[in-house]
Motif scaffolding. Sequence first.
Motif, mmCIF file in Angstrom:
data_model
loop_
_atom_site.group_PDB
_atom_site.id
_atom_site.type_symbol
_atom_site.label_atom_id
_atom_site.label_comp_id
_atom_site.label_asym_id
_atom_site.label_seq_id
_atom_site.Cartn_x
_atom_site.Cartn_y
_atom_site.Cartn_z
ATOM 1 N N GLN A 200 12.466 -10.151 4.361
ATOM 2 C CA GLN A 200 11.754 -11.405 4.519
ATOM 3 C C GLN A 200 10.567 -11.245 5.452
ATOM 4 N N SER A 201 9.737 -12.257 5.492
ATOM 5 C CA SER A 201 8.610 -12.291 6.415
ATOM 6 C C SER A 201 8.636 -13.614 7.163
ATOM 7 N N ALA A 202 7.959 -13.653 8.291
ATOM 8 C CA ALA A 202 7.903 -14.870 9.105
ATOM 9 C C ALA A 202 6.651 -14.828 9.954
ATOM 10 N N THR A 203 6.222 -15.997 10.405
ATOM 11 C CA THR A 203 5.094 -16.083 11.322
ATOM 12 C C THR A 203 5.600 -16.551 12.676
ATOM 13 N N PHE A 204 5.307 -15.763 13.714
ATOM 14 C CA PHE A 204 5.764 -16.060 15.066
ATOM 15 C C PHE A 204 4.584 -16.414 15.959
ATOM 16 N N SER A 205 4.788 -17.375 16.835
ATOM 17 C CA SER A 205 3.767 -17.725 17.824
ATOM 18 C C SER A 205 3.681 -16.625 18.884
ATOM 19 N N LYS A 206 2.621 -16.650 19.661
ATOM 20 C CA LYS A 206 2.481 -15.662 20.738
ATOM 21 C C LYS A 206 3.574 -15.838 21.792
ATOM 22 N N THR A 207 4.041 -17.069 21.968
ATOM 23 C CA THR A 207 5.149 -17.307 22.899
ATOM 24 C C THR A 207 6.364 -16.478 22.501
ATOM 25 N N VAL A 208 6.612 -16.392 21.208
ATOM 26 C CA VAL A 208 7.744 -15.615 20.701
ATOM 27 C C VAL A 208 7.462 -14.115 20.778
ATOM 28 N N THR A 209 6.284 -13.684 20.316
ATOM 29 C CA THR A 209 5.998 -12.241 20.294
ATOM 30 C C THR A 209 5.881 -11.649 21.694
ATOM 31 N N ASP A 210 5.598 -12.494 22.687
ATOM 32 C CA ASP A 210 5.582 -12.020 24.076
ATOM 33 C C ASP A 210 6.991 -11.692 24.577
ATOM 34 N N LYS A 211 8.011 -12.277 23.950
ATOM 35 C CA LYS A 211 9.387 -12.095 24.411
ATOM 36 C C LYS A 211 10.146 -11.025 23.628
ATOM 37 N N ILE A 212 9.502 -10.466 22.618
ATOM 38 C CA ILE A 212 10.131 -9.426 21.794
ATOM 39 C C ILE A 212 9.582 -8.065 22.207
ATOM 40 N N LEU A 213 10.469 -7.174 22.620
ATOM 41 C CA LEU A 213 10.065 -5.831 23.034
ATOM 42 C C LEU A 213 10.356 -4.838 21.919
ATOM 43 N N VAL A 214 9.407 -3.960 21.680
ATOM 44 C CA VAL A 214 9.522 -3.027 20.555
ATOM 45 C C VAL A 214 9.139 -1.622 20.983
ATOM 46 N N LYS A 215 9.486 -0.670 20.144
ATOM 47 C CA LYS A 215 9.017 0.700 20.317
ATOM 48 C C LYS A 215 8.560 1.222 18.963
ATOM 49 N N TYR A 216 7.641 2.168 19.008
ATOM 50 C CA TYR A 216 7.160 2.757 17.756
ATOM 51 C C TYR A 216 8.208 3.715 17.220
ATOM 52 N N ARG A 217 8.316 3.764 15.916
ATOM 53 C CA ARG A 217 9.289 4.657 15.284
ATOM 54 C C ARG A 217 8.911 6.097 15.566
ATOM 55 N N VAL A 218 9.940 6.933 15.759
ATOM 56 C CA VAL A 218 9.697 8.359 15.993
ATOM 57 C C VAL A 218 10.154 9.145 14.783
#
Length: 218
Positions: A200-218
């Motif tokens: 699926q896909s979704a649109t997130f506000s910056k408030t949400v994307t600021d709280k999600i921590l990610v890492k690049y795939r290795v």
Amino acid sequence: MISLTEENYLKAIFHLANDDNTVTVNELSKFLHVKMPSVNNMMKKFADKKWIIYESYKPLKITDLGKKEAALIVRKHRLTEMFLVEKMNIGWENVHEIAEQLEHVHSELFFDKMDEILNHPKFDPHGEPIPDKHGHIIAQDLQKLSQCTKGDTVVFTAVTSSDDDFLNYLNVKKLELAMRIEVLDIESYDHSMTVKFGHQSATFSKTVTDKILVKYRV
């Protein structure tokens, strides 16, 4: 024995400390909602215990001993959260407040047994590293999803907030830790982000994307 109030101060220092192991009295005051004179008095006690280096009108410098004591409080909290999720099937959105209460149990045996039952987990249900019994913690090279660019593919690794409303929001969106996230588009006006994960896909506000921590795939 460390008091409940001291433990709360130690945990606050753990979360607020900069890369140079400093934090200001003002930052602690705002974070804990405690008046500045009270914070100063407590920091003088911490200095007597060699947990910090305290000098008037200068940032507080956390010592190695202080970092260890703070990490051990966080260890109890994060182990408890993991136990509640893994062994009691409580949702990740409901464990923070319970762990806030249980982290003040002083039995080292209790938490060592919890660690053993869980097979010594390295991370809590929110993706945060769990310090070991010596206060050592795994360093993570993570960034906010909001810092990614269009076309990036990253892995959802942790959240910066344990707020139940936020976690429930992610539950509704069916976005879970370890999922691959592909950045499809970023709105230039408000920096909202359209992403793809799972099927699926979704649109997130910056408030949400600021709280999600990610890492690049290795």
